[in-house]
Design a protein around this motif. Structure first.
Motif, PDB file in Angstrom:
ATOM      1  N   TYR A  66      11.247  -6.202  22.193  1.00 36.18           N
ATOM      2  CA  TYR A  66      12.202  -5.069  22.283  1.00 36.18           C
ATOM      3  C   TYR A  66      12.922  -5.139  20.617  1.00 36.18           C
ATOM      4  O   TYR A  66      12.883  -6.127  20.029  1.00 36.18           O
ATOM      5  N   GLY A  67      13.186  -4.041  20.103  1.00 37.93           N
ATOM      6  CA  GLY A  67      13.806  -3.878  18.768  1.00 37.93           C
ATOM      7  C   GLY A  67      13.204  -2.850  17.909  1.00 37.93           C
ATOM      8  O   GLY A  67      12.097  -2.121  18.356  1.00 37.93           O
ATOM      9  N   LYS A  68      13.645  -2.988  16.582  1.00 38.33           N
ATOM     10  CA  LYS A  68      12.870  -1.976  15.735  1.00 38.33           C
ATOM     11  C   LYS A  68      11.607  -2.561  15.327  1.00 38.33           C
ATOM     12  O   LYS A  68      11.662  -3.930  15.110  1.00 38.33           O
ATOM     13  N   PHE A  69      10.720  -1.493  14.921  1.00 32.27           N
ATOM     14  CA  PHE A  69       9.654  -2.222  14.255  1.00 32.27           C
ATOM     15  C   PHE A  69       9.006  -1.198  13.304  1.00 32.27           C
ATOM     16  O   PHE A  69       9.468   0.105  13.161  1.00 32.27           O
ATOM     17  N   LYS A  70       8.213  -1.595  12.264  1.00 35.01           N
ATOM     18  CA  LYS A  70       7.539  -1.084  11.271  1.00 35.01           C
ATOM     19  C   LYS A  70       6.172  -1.351  11.041  1.00 35.01           C
ATOM     20  O   LYS A  70       5.968  -2.476  10.846  1.00 35.01           O
ATOM     21  N   ARG A  71       5.235  -0.211  11.063  1.00 38.10           N
ATOM     22  CA  ARG A  71       3.836  -0.475  10.872  1.00 38.10           C
ATOM     23  C   ARG A  71       3.539   0.105   9.473  1.00 38.10           C
ATOM     24  O   ARG A  71       3.783   1.283   9.564  1.00 38.10           O
ATOM     25  N   VAL A  72       2.809  -0.671   8.576  1.00 42.52           N
ATOM     26  CA  VAL A  72       2.335   0.021   7.282  1.00 42.52           C
ATOM     27  C   VAL A  72       0.933  -0.290   7.139  1.00 42.52           C
ATOM     28  O   VAL A  72       0.323  -1.142   7.508  1.00 42.52           O
ATOM     29  N   VAL A  73       0.074   0.950   7.003  1.00 42.01           N
ATOM     30  CA  VAL A  73      -1.345   0.844   6.923  1.00 42.01           C
ATOM     31  C   VAL A  73      -1.287   1.542   5.193  1.00 42.01           C
ATOM     32  O   VAL A  73      -1.220   2.423   4.990  1.00 42.01           O
ATOM     33  N   ARG A  74      -2.195   0.508   4.536  1.00 43.76           N
ATOM     34  CA  ARG A  74      -2.403   1.088   3.177  1.00 43.76           C
ATOM     35  C   ARG A  74      -3.612   1.950   3.154  1.00 43.76           C
ATOM     36  O   ARG A  74      -4.638   1.434   3.789  1.00 43.76           O
ATOM     37  N   LEU A  75      -3.469   2.833   2.559  1.00 39.20           N
ATOM     38  CA  LEU A  75      -4.612   3.900   2.629  1.00 39.20           C
ATOM     39  C   LEU A  75      -5.342   3.971   1.400  1.00 39.20           C
ATOM     40  O   LEU A  75      -4.879   3.862   0.344  1.00 39.20           O
ATOM     41  N   PRO A  76      -6.710   4.075   1.824  1.00 42.75           N
ATOM     42  CA  PRO A  76      -7.680   4.280   0.325  1.00 42.75           C
ATOM     43  C   PRO A  76      -7.408   5.425  -0.083  1.00 42.75           C
ATOM     44  O   PRO A  76      -6.875   6.462   0.310  1.00 42.75           O
TER      45      PRO A  76
END
Length: 147
Positions: A96-106
């Protein structure tokens, strides 16, 4: 605690994927893959034709509780998986909790063409390639035949 994970499309992995992931996260974030605290969203990336797809597991989270942005060449998903108040668990493996996913885009992704759908706890983001980066068949001229 906010946990952040970053992926780059096309990242080269060897045959020992788990070890490579653990090493990469350790180098970038100073923690091992298993050392993240808080909630996170597992991600899958695949290519079909002229598009890339990014699928993120977000069970129990509504679209109103998610934020999806493109900024500085990155696809950024943030959200929060909230715990149930006044519940005493006998056993709990859910995070549980806050999350952040980052995908670097080409650079070949067209940021104006991004679409996102939420279905049965899976957020699917579709990213089209820029038209000039899509495959193009070139017709070959036969110059040996003269008329």
């Amino acid at each position: 605690m906010l946990s952040t994970r970053t992926h780059k499309l096309g990242f080269p992995f060897s045959s020992n994927l788990r070890s490579d992931l653990d090493d990469a996260f350790s180098q970038f974030f100073g923690k091992s893959l298993s050392g993240f605290e808080g909630a996170y969203s597992p991600v899958s990336v695949w290519e079909e034709d002229s598009k890339y797809h990014v699928a993120l597991d977000v069970p129990g989270i509504t679209k109103e509780e998610l934020s999806l942005d493109i900024q500085d060449g990155h696809l950024i998903l943030t959200g929060e998986r909230k715990t149930v108040e006044n519940r005493e668990y006998l056993h709990n493996e859910r995070s549980y909790g806050k999350f952040k996913r980052v995908v670097r885009l080409p650079e070949w992704v067209d940021p104006t063409s991004v679409t996102a759908t939420l279905d049965s706890g899976v957020l699917t983001v579709v990213l089209a390639k820029k038209p000039e980066m899509q495959p193009k068949r070139i017709e070959i001229q036969d110059v040996s035949k003269s008329e």
